[in-house]
Design an enzyme around this catalytic site. Structure first.
Site, PDB file in Angstrom:
ATOM      1  N   ARG A  44       0.903  -1.061  -0.119  1.00 26.09           N
ATOM      2  CA  ARG A  44       0.012  -0.517  -0.265  1.00 26.09           C
ATOM      3  C   ARG A  44       0.307   0.572  -0.260  1.00 26.09           C
ATOM      4  O   ARG A  44       1.827   0.669   1.010  1.00 26.09           O
ATOM      5  CB  ARG A  44      -0.908  -0.356   1.042  1.00 26.09           C
ATOM      6  N   GLU A  78      -2.510   7.718  -4.136  1.00 25.21           N
ATOM      7  CA  GLU A  78      -2.538   7.022  -5.887  1.00 25.21           C
ATOM      8  C   GLU A  78      -4.324   8.209  -5.629  1.00 25.21           C
ATOM      9  O   GLU A  78      -4.979   8.032  -4.937  1.00 25.21           O
ATOM     10  CB  GLU A  78      -3.318   5.481  -5.846  1.00 25.21           C
ATOM     11  N   HIS A 111      -0.155  -0.100  -9.892  1.00 17.64           N
ATOM     12  CA  HIS A 111      -0.318  -0.666  -9.514  1.00 17.64           C
ATOM     13  C   HIS A 111      -1.059  -1.222  -9.907  1.00 17.64           C
ATOM     14  O   HIS A 111      -2.144  -1.564 -10.140  1.00 17.64           O
ATOM     15  CB  HIS A 111      -1.764   0.231  -8.118  1.00 17.64           C
TER      16      HIS A 111
END
Ligand code: NAD
Length: 319
Positions: A246, A275, A293
């Site tokens: 993360r 993000e 990602h």
């Protein structure tokens, strides 16, 4: 007919599995600001999301007919899980489906880092034809992964897959987990042979000090980073850091400082602060291998996610 909105998409096997059980699946994306209206006017009972769509208290309060909120993937940070459960909504996810894909991406970054592929792929299109010899020279000090120590932080589903692949490559593994002291890891080979490894976890400090690379496989449970300047200070000079867990687990400012000072040689990042608008300084850094990602973005993981969600939804409706 029960209607399902898969707002961040759903792989075809999942759609097929649900359709065959009599559900109607809609995959047309609804913008966040129109989502409550769409759920109510179309009478959706199941909302499926990945990480983009947010399912917060206001949506949960405004859509009383919602029976299931499903996350295709692991992290549920975009869903107010406890609140939804309190309101009697089933909240489901697909914990296992993407573990192997994320673990493979870790090694994609590792191989990219030790042979400078990330940099070479940027520079060859620009000057490969005119600067071939100097580029060749600048990538002359590659390293093998075999024999190196991989520090794995978090010994859950993905951490375990990473351990298996590292052992397969002839690496040493050094694992830290806040809650796990020891785990049996079974390596299964193509010819049905198996080899069992009993892996004992170590203190965090030891993992940081002794590893050539550190990879993170823990959830993000607070706003403070897990790897800060202090942790980087303990690491070997010339080590590498990989974060596919993360954004925010590694302090990006401390990481860039350590890369610029060559305390850390390279990093591999699949996840970022802010993000989907990561820092341009991180994106342009010449010692970072970057992916947007895509840990779970394989056909195999998306197919497993789809069928796992379909199984869980049918079970809930058949109860
Ligand atoms: P998991 O729950 O199976 O494992 C997490 C492990 O971390 C557990 O063993 C737990 O004991 C340990 N842990 C928790 N807090 C810790 C702490 N503070 N210090 C040390 N250990 C701690 O989770 P997983 O399925 O292995 O997923 C790991 C991470 O990967 C999650 O953050 C998830 O969101 C992320 N993920 C990313 C992608 C991607 O696309 N990049 C895809 C899937 C999962």
């Amino acid at each position: 007919m029960t209607k399902i909105l898969a707002n961040d998409g759903l792989a075809q096997p999942g759609i097929d599995a649900l359709t065959s059980k009599g559900f109607k699946v809609v995959t047309e994306k609804v913008n966040q600001e129109n989502l409550i209206n769409a759920i109510n006017s179309e009478n959706y009972e199941v909302l499926l999301v990945r990480s983009a769509t947010k399912v917060r208290k206001d949506l949960i309060d405004s859509c009383p007919q919602l029976k299931i909120i499903g996350r295709g993937g692991v992290g549920m940070d975009n869903i107010d899980v406890d609140y939804a459960k309190k309101k009697g909504i089933h909240v489901i996810n697909t914990a296992e489906a993407s573990s192997n894909s994320v673990a493979e991406l870790v090694f994609a970054h590792l191989f990219s880092m030790v042979r400078f592929l990330f940099d070479s792929n940027r520079k060859m299109p620009l000057s490969g034809d005119s600067e071939f010899k100097s580029l060749k020279k600048s990538y002359a000090k590659g390293k093998e992964l075999k024999g190196k120590t991989l520090g794995i932080i978090g010994f859950g589903r993905i951490g375990e897959e990473v351990v298996k692949k590292a052992i397969g490559l002839g690496m040493k593994v050094n694992v830290y987990d806040k809650y796990i002291k020891e785990k049996k890891v079974i390596l299964k080979f193509f010819n049905d042979e198996e080899k069992v490894f009993k892996i004992k976890t170590e203190q965090l400090e030891c993992v940081l000090k002794e590893s050539d690379f550190i990879t993170l496989h823990i959830p993000k449970t607070s706003n403070t980073a897990f790897i800060n300047a202090e942790e980087i200070g303990l690491m070997k000079t010339g080590a590498g850091i990989i974060n596919t867990s993360r954004g925010g687990l590694v302090d990006e400012t401390a990481l860039m400082f350590a890369l610029d000072k060559q305390k850390i040689a390279y990093a591999g990042l699949d996840v970022f602060d802010n993000e989907p608008t990561p820092s341009i300084h991180i994106c342009m850094h010449n010692a970072i291998s970057l992916t947007p990602h895509i840990g779970a973005a394989t056909l195999e993981a998306q197919s497993k996610i789809g069928t796992e969600l379909a199984d869980q939804i049918t079970n809930i409706y058949n109860k």
